[in-house]
Design an enzyme around this catalytic site. Structure first.
Site, PDB file in Angstrom:
ATOM      1  CB  SER A   1      -0.851  -0.015   1.275  1.00  0.00           C
ATOM      2  OG  SER A   1      -1.458   1.236   1.503  1.00  0.00           O
TER       3      SER A   1
ATOM      4  CE1 TYR B   1      -4.305  -1.626   5.176  1.00  0.00           C
ATOM      5  CE2 TYR B   1      -3.444   0.537   4.591  1.00  0.00           C
ATOM      6  CZ  TYR B   1      -3.901  -0.721   4.211  1.00  0.00           C
ATOM      7  OH  TYR B   1      -3.937  -1.062   2.872  1.00  0.00           O
TER       8      TYR B   1
HETATM    9  N1  LIG Z   1      -8.772  -0.418  -1.475  1.00  0.00           N
HETATM   10  C1  LIG Z   1      -7.763   0.370  -1.193  1.00  0.00           C
HETATM   11  O1  LIG Z   1      -7.907   1.599  -1.094  1.00  0.00           O
HETATM   12  C2  LIG Z   1      -6.382  -0.228  -1.012  1.00  0.00           C
HETATM   13  C3  LIG Z   1      -5.276   0.653  -1.082  1.00  0.00           C
HETATM   14  C4  LIG Z   1      -3.994   0.127  -0.908  1.00  0.00           C
HETATM   15  C5  LIG Z   1      -3.828  -1.222  -0.644  1.00  0.00           C
HETATM   16  N2  LIG Z   1      -4.922  -2.046  -0.566  1.00  0.00           N
HETATM   17  C6  LIG Z   1      -4.670  -3.462  -0.249  1.00  0.00           C
HETATM   18  O2  LIG Z   1      -5.236  -4.272  -1.252  1.00  0.00           O
HETATM   19  C7  LIG Z   1      -5.502  -5.576  -0.698  1.00  0.00           C
HETATM   20  C8  LIG Z   1      -6.883  -6.025  -1.141  1.00  0.00           C
HETATM   21  O3  LIG Z   1      -7.839  -5.121  -0.639  1.00  0.00           O
HETATM   22  P1  LIG Z   1      -9.156  -4.693  -1.455  1.00  0.00           P
HETATM   23  O4  LIG Z   1      -9.220  -3.229  -1.416  1.00  0.00           O
HETATM   24  O5  LIG Z   1      -9.208  -5.421  -2.733  1.00  0.00           O
HETATM   25  O6  LIG Z   1     -10.262  -5.249  -0.421  1.00  0.00           O
HETATM   26  P2  LIG Z   1     -11.560  -6.183  -0.654  1.00  0.00           P
HETATM   27  O7  LIG Z   1     -12.193  -6.314   0.682  1.00  0.00           O
HETATM   28  O8  LIG Z   1     -12.356  -5.667  -1.801  1.00  0.00           O
HETATM   29  O9  LIG Z   1     -10.941  -7.594  -1.051  1.00  0.00           O
HETATM   30  C9  LIG Z   1     -10.264  -8.376  -0.063  1.00  0.00           C
HETATM   31  C10 LIG Z   1     -10.742  -9.810  -0.104  1.00  0.00           C
HETATM   32  O10 LIG Z   1     -10.049 -10.494   0.947  1.00  0.00           O
HETATM   33  C11 LIG Z   1     -10.936 -11.364   1.612  1.00  0.00           C
HETATM   34  N3  LIG Z   1     -10.495 -11.572   2.983  1.00  0.00           N
HETATM   35  C12 LIG Z   1     -10.439 -10.666   3.991  1.00  0.00           C
HETATM   36  N4  LIG Z   1     -10.006 -11.251   5.116  1.00  0.00           N
HETATM   37  C13 LIG Z   1      -9.751 -12.550   4.801  1.00  0.00           C
HETATM   38  C14 LIG Z   1      -9.273 -13.664   5.544  1.00  0.00           C
HETATM   39  N5  LIG Z   1      -8.978 -13.571   6.858  1.00  0.00           N
HETATM   40  N6  LIG Z   1      -9.123 -14.842   4.901  1.00  0.00           N
HETATM   41  C15 LIG Z   1      -9.448 -14.974   3.592  1.00  0.00           C
HETATM   42  N7  LIG Z   1      -9.919 -13.953   2.845  1.00  0.00           N
HETATM   43  C16 LIG Z   1     -10.056 -12.757   3.448  1.00  0.00           C
HETATM   44  C17 LIG Z   1     -12.299 -10.678   1.547  1.00  0.00           C
HETATM   45  O11 LIG Z   1     -13.363 -11.625   1.638  1.00  0.00           O
HETATM   46  C18 LIG Z   1     -12.240  -9.988   0.159  1.00  0.00           C
HETATM   47  O12 LIG Z   1     -12.824 -10.818  -0.849  1.00  0.00           O
HETATM   48  C19 LIG Z   1      -5.333  -5.433   0.817  1.00  0.00           C
HETATM   49  O13 LIG Z   1      -4.090  -6.006   1.193  1.00  0.00           O
HETATM   50  C20 LIG Z   1      -5.336  -3.928   1.040  1.00  0.00           C
HETATM   51  O14 LIG Z   1      -4.611  -3.564   2.172  1.00  0.00           O
HETATM   52  C21 LIG Z   1      -6.175  -1.577  -0.767  1.00  0.00           C
END
Ligand SMILES: NC(=O)c1ccc[n+]([C@@H]2O[C@H](COP(=O)([O-])OP(=O)(O)OC[C@H]3O[C@@H](n4cnc5c(N)ncnc54)[C@H](O)[C@@H]3O)[C@@H](O)[C@H]2O)c1
Length: 269
Positions: A149, A163
């Protein structure tokens, strides 16, 4: 944003992606499949996995499980071996966010429990996934890619201390594992910035049923503050995952590709 055609960069590859049921993970899974890979998706949401299976059919296998449990990573890797003959890349991606809850405004017991829950997913989940994948990755001389991130590099409103500390820890994992697993396995990461996804938070902080897309005017913030001045979608950031997983990156290890558009501020006037 406009997408280029698939180039077959991952033809014949077998890949495990955690958290592939939504957001970044789902977009990455879709592009990996378009590039010729077959993908095992480990996610805790059976419903999201059903949707994905309906959309992508035989190119994927769905494993319902929790990334905080080593046995679930073992099942996902065994599934890749059984269904697709091995494993070329492990993508640790499932994560939680703390919705920028601050040190001073969060009660100590909530902070402590939220820390345990978030670190268990965002850090331990990557560590255990790597541990389960290593035997198969050594055989294929494959690679690991983690989703980090902008909070892996910068403080600010993109996260609270829980975080930001977790994503900094992820950066440490990339560097240490790149060292430990060389020369057999490459370890790299992609660092996206804010975007509207289903990203939720720790139950202990009362954030399990909240999503970044619902709670934060993320598109407006990104348009106003980031260099490119456009709202980012998960599918806009899939290219670096393909690049890092591809054999064309044979000498790339210990690297993080920072694709956060908020790292460079918007130029006004
Ligand atoms: N969305 C943002 O703004 C953003 C920015 C920077 C980094 N990220 C990173 O991107 C990655 C994905 O996030 P996203 O935004 O796609 O979120 P999201 O919630 O849309 O997708 C994450 C998925 O992970 C699954 N999940 C969560 N906890 C779990 C567990 N304990 N076991 C198995 N599955 C699990 C959820 O069911 C979901 O389908 C994360 O590591 C997040 O930190 C997101």
């Amino acid at each position: 944003m406009r997408k280029g055609p698939a180039m077959g960069w991952l033809e014949g590859s077998s890949i495990v992606v955690t958290g592939g049921g939504s957001g970044v993970g789902r977009a990455v899974v879709e592009r990996f499949v378009a590039e010729g890979a077959r993908v095992v998706v480990l996610d805790r949401s059976a419903e999201r996995l059903d949707e994905l299976t309906t959309a992508l059919g035989d190119s994927i296998r769905a494993v319902v499980g929790d990334v905080t449990r080593y046995a679930d990573h073992e099942r996902a890797c065994a599934c890749a071996e059984e269904a697709f003959g091995g494993l070329d890349t492990f993508v640790g991606n499932a994560g939680l966010w703390d919705f920028a809850r601050s040190l001073t405004d969060t009660p100590a017991d909530v902070l402590a429990a939220g820390f345990d829950e978030l670190f268990a997913v965002d850090v331990k989940g990557y560590l255990l996934g790597a541990k389960a994948a290593v035997p198969l990755l050594r055989r294929s001389r494959g690679s690991i890619v983690f989703t980090l991130s902008n909070a892996s590099f910068y403080p600010g409103p993109g996260g609270g201390p829980v975080y930001t500390a977790a994503k900094h820890a992820g950066l440490g994992l990339v560097r240490q594992l790149a060292y430990e697993l060389a020369p057999d396995i490459r370890v790299n990461a992609v660092a996206p910035g804010p975007m509207a996804t289903g990203l939720s938070g720790p139950k202990a902080m009362g954030l399990a049923d909240t999503t970044i897309a619902r709670e934060v005017p993320i598109d407006r913030i990104v348009i106003e503050q980031s260099a490119l001045g456009v709202a980012v979608r998960a599918e806009d950031g899939v290219g670096p995952y393909v690049l890092l997983a591809a054999r064309e990156s044979a000498t790339t290890t210990g690297t993080v590709i920072d694709i956060s558009t908020t790292g460079i501020p918007r130029r006004h006037g």
